[in-house]
Design a protein around this motif. Structure first.
Motif, PDB file in Angstrom:
ATOM      1  N   TYR A  49       0.818  -1.220   0.000  1.00 39.14           N
ATOM      2  CA  TYR A  49       0.000   0.000   0.000  1.00 39.14           C
ATOM      3  C   TYR A  49       0.852   1.270   0.000  1.00 39.14           C
ATOM      4  N   GLU A  50       1.975   1.271   0.693  1.00 34.85           N
ATOM      5  CA  GLU A  50       2.830   2.460   0.702  1.00 34.85           C
ATOM      6  C   GLU A  50       3.338   2.780  -0.698  1.00 34.85           C
ATOM      7  N   GLN A  51       3.608   1.750  -1.497  1.00 30.23           N
ATOM      8  CA  GLN A  51       4.017   1.983  -2.889  1.00 30.23           C
ATOM      9  C   GLN A  51       2.878   2.606  -3.688  1.00 30.23           C
ATOM     10  N   LYS A  52       1.672   2.099  -3.476  1.00 32.79           N
ATOM     11  CA  LYS A  52       0.521   2.675  -4.161  1.00 32.79           C
ATOM     12  C   LYS A  52       0.339   4.130  -3.750  1.00 32.79           C
ATOM     13  N   GLN A  53       0.473   4.411  -2.462  1.00 34.63           N
ATOM     14  CA  GLN A  53       0.302   5.782  -1.984  1.00 34.63           C
ATOM     15  C   GLN A  53       1.338   6.709  -2.621  1.00 34.63           C
ATOM     16  N   ALA A  54       2.566   6.260  -2.703  1.00 32.98           N
ATOM     17  CA  ALA A  54       3.610   7.063  -3.337  1.00 32.98           C
ATOM     18  C   ALA A  54       3.315   7.294  -4.807  1.00 32.98           C
ATOM     19  N   ALA A  55       2.803   6.262  -5.476  1.00 29.27           N
ATOM     20  CA  ALA A  55       2.453   6.392  -6.890  1.00 29.27           C
ATOM     21  C   ALA A  55       1.283   7.347  -7.084  1.00 29.27           C
ATOM     22  N   MET A  56       0.273   7.263  -6.225  1.00 26.29           N
ATOM     23  CA  MET A  56      -0.863   8.173  -6.324  1.00 26.29           C
ATOM     24  C   MET A  56      -0.416   9.622  -6.137  1.00 26.29           C
ATOM     25  N   ASN A  57       0.528   9.839  -5.252  1.00 24.55           N
ATOM     26  CA  ASN A  57       1.000  11.187  -4.980  1.00 24.55           C
ATOM     27  C   ASN A  57       1.717  11.822  -6.164  1.00 24.55           C
ATOM     28  N   CYS A  58       2.046  11.021  -7.175  1.00 25.78           N
ATOM     29  CA  CYS A  58       2.679  11.558  -8.387  1.00 25.78           C
ATOM     30  C   CYS A  58       1.683  12.297  -9.273  1.00 25.78           C
ATOM     31  N   PHE A  59       0.385  12.030  -9.083  1.00 30.77           N
ATOM     32  CA  PHE A  59      -0.619  12.527 -10.016  1.00 30.77           C
ATOM     33  C   PHE A  59      -1.230  13.849  -9.547  1.00 30.77           C
ATOM     34  N   LYS A  60      -0.452  14.915  -9.701  1.00 32.05           N
ATOM     35  CA  LYS A  60      -0.922  16.234  -9.293  1.00 32.05           C
ATOM     36  C   LYS A  60      -2.033  16.739 -10.212  1.00 32.05           C
ATOM     37  N   ALA A  61      -2.125  16.182 -11.427  1.00 27.76           N
ATOM     38  CA  ALA A  61      -3.192  16.593 -12.343  1.00 27.76           C
ATOM     39  C   ALA A  61      -4.560  16.119 -11.857  1.00 27.76           C
ATOM     40  N   GLN A  62      -4.580  15.143 -10.973  1.00 23.74           N
ATOM     41  CA  GLN A  62      -5.829  14.625 -10.423  1.00 23.74           C
ATOM     42  C   GLN A  62      -5.694  14.477  -8.908  1.00 23.74           C
ATOM     43  N   GLU A  63      -5.155  15.490  -8.272  1.00 24.72           N
ATOM     44  CA  GLU A  63      -4.833  15.417  -6.853  1.00 24.72           C
ATOM     45  C   GLU A  63      -6.055  15.135  -5.981  1.00 24.72           C
ATOM     46  N   HIS A  64      -7.234  15.549  -6.470  1.00 32.97           N
ATOM     47  CA  HIS A  64      -8.461  15.351  -5.693  1.00 32.97           C
ATOM     48  C   HIS A  64      -8.820  13.876  -5.536  1.00 32.97           C
ATOM     49  N   LEU A  65      -8.240  13.011  -6.365  1.00 27.35           N
ATOM     50  CA  LEU A  65      -8.564  11.582  -6.295  1.00 27.35           C
ATOM     51  C   LEU A  65      -7.735  10.827  -5.259  1.00 27.35           C
TER      52      LEU A  65
ATOM     53  N   SER B  92     -12.836 -12.794   4.872  1.00 29.87           N
ATOM     54  CA  SER B  92     -11.826 -13.844   4.979  1.00 29.87           C
ATOM     55  C   SER B  92     -11.542 -14.295   6.401  1.00 29.87           C
ATOM     56  N   GLY B  93     -11.804 -13.403   7.372  1.00 27.74           N
ATOM     57  CA  GLY B  93     -11.425 -13.694   8.746  1.00 27.74           C
ATOM     58  C   GLY B  93      -9.967 -13.426   9.027  1.00 27.74           C
ATOM     59  N   ASN B  94      -9.238 -12.888   8.046  1.00 29.55           N
ATOM     60  CA  ASN B  94      -7.814 -12.601   8.217  1.00 29.55           C
ATOM     61  C   ASN B  94      -7.653 -11.145   8.634  1.00 29.55           C
ATOM     62  N   ASN B  95      -7.306 -10.936   9.884  1.00 29.66           N
ATOM     63  CA  ASN B  95      -7.208  -9.582  10.415  1.00 29.66           C
ATOM     64  C   ASN B  95      -5.931  -8.857  10.017  1.00 29.66           C
ATOM     65  N   ASP B  96      -5.056  -9.537   9.285  1.00 27.65           N
ATOM     66  CA  ASP B  96      -3.851  -8.873   8.784  1.00 27.65           C
ATOM     67  C   ASP B  96      -4.149  -7.993   7.568  1.00 27.65           C
ATOM     68  N   TYR B  97      -5.294  -8.213   6.936  1.00 35.31           N
ATOM     69  CA  TYR B  97      -5.645  -7.432   5.755  1.00 35.31           C
ATOM     70  C   TYR B  97      -6.103  -6.032   6.174  1.00 35.31           C
ATOM     71  N   GLN B  98      -5.360  -5.032   5.773  1.00 36.58           N
ATOM     72  CA  GLN B  98      -5.685  -3.650   6.129  1.00 36.58           C
ATOM     73  C   GLN B  98      -6.118  -2.811   4.921  1.00 36.58           C
ATOM     74  N   PHE B  99      -5.519  -3.088   3.771  1.00 36.90           N
ATOM     75  CA  PHE B  99      -5.831  -2.345   2.551  1.00 36.90           C
ATOM     76  C   PHE B  99      -6.057  -3.353   1.426  1.00 36.90           C
ATOM     77  N   ALA B 100      -6.968  -3.019   0.525  1.00 36.04           N
ATOM     78  CA  ALA B 100      -7.281  -3.964  -0.552  1.00 36.04           C
ATOM     79  C   ALA B 100      -7.809  -3.230  -1.777  1.00 36.04           C
ATOM     80  N   GLU B 101      -7.849  -3.956  -2.888  1.00 33.62           N
ATOM     81  CA  GLU B 101      -8.440  -3.474  -4.143  1.00 33.62           C
ATOM     82  C   GLU B 101      -9.434  -4.514  -4.631  1.00 33.62           C
ATOM     83  N   ALA B 102     -10.505  -4.051  -5.248  1.00 35.50           N
ATOM     84  CA  ALA B 102     -11.578  -4.942  -5.688  1.00 35.50           C
ATOM     85  C   ALA B 102     -11.665  -4.978  -7.213  1.00 35.50           C
ATOM     86  N   PHE B 103     -12.077  -6.129  -7.708  1.00 35.27           N
ATOM     87  CA  PHE B 103     -12.191  -6.350  -9.148  1.00 35.27           C
ATOM     88  C   PHE B 103     -13.442  -7.169  -9.443  1.00 35.27           C
TER      89      PHE B 103
END
Length: 247
Positions: free
Chosen positions: A189-205, A224-235
């Protein structure tokens, strides 16, 4: 998918309509696959210069080429945060996007070159973005054509049928989206957050998709019952799950 099912033989193809789509909707999943050795190929069909760069157009004297240059830089920086090194920027027009025979042949050729096990792209319905719906259909059709020996394009060899998964659209409920697959992205998730922060053209997202990752993480724990899951993406799935047992 559990990380143990990802390895250096796994090939993932991601097709994004616009500059930021692959980050908002699958950035954590992409980074996770790369972390565990998979080869990830990315195709960004357009810069989203006409329809998804509104903040940039507020600058005096702005031009289309300047907007594209900013978006190109954002894509490259974001891809680096995720670990993506294999990517193509096709520079199609967006809003509205159109694809013809040349683009279809090019996509079939790309699929046959990558031979992906998994394809991530836009889901079939997006209430407010016809470009996304067009790309969903485009990728699906190309995946079907790529499997046929009778579709002869240069010296390419047919693919086996890939698993296709659709991104969650921005307005999920209005688009009728139902999560069919939820991928834990806690460790990337930290990698995703860093990547999102690159997009100043759509900063509101950025805040919107940060909250979405938390929401899907909550649902991942509950389902799932797995409490280690903190962040996720859906498809969503294009095809039903097929296997010798439930997974």
């Amino acid at each position: 998918m559990e990380a143990s099912l990802i390895n250096e033989k796994t090939r993932l193809l991601v097709v994004s309509a616009h500059a930021g789509d692959f980050i908002w909707r699958s950035g954590g999943t992409i980074a996770k696959y790369i972390k565990y050795g998979a080869h990830v190929s990315l195709v960004v069909l357009s810069y989203g210069a006409r329809g998804e760069s509104n903040d940039l157009w507020n600058e005096p004297g702005q031009t289309l080429e300047q907007v594209k240059s900013v978006r190109r830089s954002e894509i490259m920086k974001a891809a680096k945060h995720l670990g993506v090194t294999d990517y193509e920027l096709w520079d199609l027009q967006d809003y509205h996007m159109s694809v013809g025979e040349a683009e279809m042949d090019r996509m079939v050729r790309k699929m046959r070159d990558v031979q992906p096990h998994i394809i991530l792209t836009h889901g079939p319905k997006d209430a407010f973005n016809p470009d996304h719906e067009l790309v969903s259909n485009f990728v699906f059709e190309a995946s079907v054509l790529s499997t046929s020996n009778g579709v002869q394009i240069d010296d390419t060899k047919r693919c086996k049928q890939s698993q296709l998964f659709g991104f969650e659209p921005h307005q999920s409920e209005i688009s009728g989206f139902q999560p069919e697959v939820i991928i834990d992205i806690t460790e990337t998730y930290e990698q995703k957050q860093a990547a999102m922060n690159c997009f100043k053209a759509q900063e509101h997202l950025i805040s919107y998709y940060s909250a979405k990752a938390l929401l899907r993480g909550n649902q991942a724990r509950r389902c799932s019952g797995n409490n280690d899951y903190q962040f996720a993406e859906a498809f969503t799935r294009f095809f039903p799950y097929v296997g010798g047992a439930f997974n």
